[in-house]
Write an enzyme that holds these catalytic residues in place. Sequence first.
Site, PDB file in Angstrom:
ATOM      1  N   ASP A 349       0.831  -1.193   0.000  1.00 58.71           N
ATOM      2  CA  ASP A 349       0.000   0.000   0.000  1.00 58.71           C
ATOM      3  C   ASP A 349       0.873   1.254   0.000  1.00 58.71           C
ATOM      4  OD1 ASP A 349      -2.670   1.362   0.523  1.00 58.71           O
ATOM      5  OD2 ASP A 349      -1.551   1.992   2.303  1.00 58.71           O
ATOM      6  N   GLU A 385       1.654  -0.419  -4.975  1.00 55.29           N
ATOM      7  CA  GLU A 385       0.739   0.660  -5.312  1.00 55.29           C
ATOM      8  C   GLU A 385       1.645   1.875  -5.488  1.00 55.29           C
ATOM      9  OE1 GLU A 385      -3.393   2.626  -3.681  1.00 55.29           O
ATOM     10  OE2 GLU A 385      -1.827   2.191  -2.217  1.00 55.29           O
TER      11      GLU A 385
END
Length: 707
Positions: A349, A385
Amino acid sequence: MDLQVWPGTSYPLGATWDGRGTNFALFSENATAVDLCLFDEQDRETRLHLPEKNNFIWHGYVPNIKPGQRYGYRVYGNFMPNSGDRFNANKLLIDPYAKAIAGDIINAEAIYGYPWKTSAEDIGFSELDNAEYMPKCIVIDESFDWEGDELLRIPMYQTVIYEIHARGFTKLHPDIPEKLRGTYAGLAHPAAIAHLKSLGITAVELLPIHQFLAHPGHLEGKELRNYWGYDSINYFSPYSGYSSSGIFGEQVREFKEMVKALHKAGIEVILDVVYNHTGEGNHFGPTLSFRGIDNKSYYRLVEEKERYYMDFTGCGNSLNVRHPQVLKLITDSLRYWVQEMHVDGFRFDLASALARELYAVNNLAAFFNIIHQDPILSTVKLIAEPWDIGEGGYQIGNFPLLWSEWNGKYRDTIRDFWRGQESSLSEFALRFTGSSDLYATNGRKPSASINFITAHDGYTLNDLVSYNERHNEANEEDNNDGHGDNRSWNCGEEGETDDGEILTLRSRQRRNFLVTLMLSQGVPMLLGGDEFGRTQRGNNNAYCQDNEISWIDWSLAEKNGELLEFTRQLIAFHHQNPVFQRRNWFQGREIHGSGVRDITWFDAEGEEMTEKQWQQESIKTIAICLNGEEIDTPSETGQRIIGNTFLLCFNAHHEPIDFILSEDLQKWKWQVLIDTAESHIIDSGAIYTQEKTIPVTERSIIVLRRL
């Protein structure tokens, strides 16, 4: 408790049981003392001073401490927030290396390091003891019979990812016993695995399962909770709330059983991990673990204003990846999940935050160098990401070798194409062929591109074609949260409708997105439930909805059975044809002498695309010939790969278009296999030759195979 503390060892960190007792080791560079706090079944606390400190690691060995023992730490030192120190021994703290944590944190004034409602704000010192509101760490027995289980190591180019929530996937599943729904055991249940197998996906990507802050303060007083789990408070413990068997170490065994069951079914497990920030938030956040153990070491503080935190994540703080111990914490965690829990890879993330050694993002950062040379981590799936919210944080295409990336440009381009937004076909062509402009320059392959249309963050596929505007009222933030620009199109009416024409168009648009996704070069990622029209009622930020808004409604699998079967057949089609899983980039030339280039682009008139056409934003039609005889990589046994050749006719125009076969392609017969104007995969479609044009319905795709 009448207990002794022996010196023990500084390695390994955490609590390690050896059959006779347990060694405890905790890093804190700036602490002045550390107490180990042991709790009995009545939650009575015994404090043991850890006398030894080596290399800033406080440690001690306690004989006769067994698995199941509950514990935490109290750490002493200066409470000087303006200088970055926030030690407060009134606060029981979670061990960063704890392998299991029993239960959730209860939001209360006592879990904060400062008293509420004082003029001193976070600089004030709280004397409230928080122990009754804190979950306790658990000493575990790490032994487990894996029965020969190993990582599956499915090649990235053969991977199809299915993104799901470990709880929401099975919470409403009618064929899973109620006790197991929403748990690791539920995901391992034969009914859940049967669905995954029938789809043909090769990996599940689980939203965060690290122990997280389930009840953050901003949701206090609302019937909401942190459902997604992007507020980790520990990087080794599987979240106890997803365990059906217990929370005193049983969650570890249950997670392992889940992984083993999925591996037996040929399905890999990828974890969504959040190493960029923690659930302790900004300077007004609670003191739960890292902040109280060593605030200055674990977090990036604002230079010369160390009361405050650097925030590249929008969540209040950023981990200090410049510090060797923080880097060690992250890599130790990753290795633990691979070696002890047998997970197959990770999705990171806001991964750009991990590359911020100074302020700017640096793709040669120490974090990436460590991963690259690590004999364990360099061999598993690594997915970034590739952005954070800080300046210069949008780093798509800039991650180093070994890394794949969520391709946000793919998502945006394909959404724009099918909603009729004016954009150049050259952009569409780049995304469809794997985004060589992003990944080829540093030696990466098409599998570096994780292609997705939808993900947990945003609309579901059904909502993408049903809503123009977000509808997040249930989040109780006045509909101001979530993305404002979704590149969506409701096909003529907002939300639910009985209009038959609109429903037909929405169904066709769903199939258009699915076919585009599964036939593009790169690694396709499907959002769980999209295969049968799952909806979140227009909510594009359901992070706090632990309810029917987010849980998968399995009744839709029967209601939208045609879409489900279409998706199953489409994924099978993807697997069966190597031209959709190329390991190398297209070269635009013939390689094996078939007389046809590996890829050729045509307009609807059967003429090769011109440079002018590539740049015209109003053109919404294109035909692509993918030559299965011009695949330039051999099979795993070194044999030449010869696959089928396909012609893909895309019509995103609002009117039907007749495609003409080019002169080079007229010498063959072409049979329709997929027509997104139909609700099913065609078994034996119409055959086209030079005498016939190929009619393509408005806003649809036809896929033809050369006979």
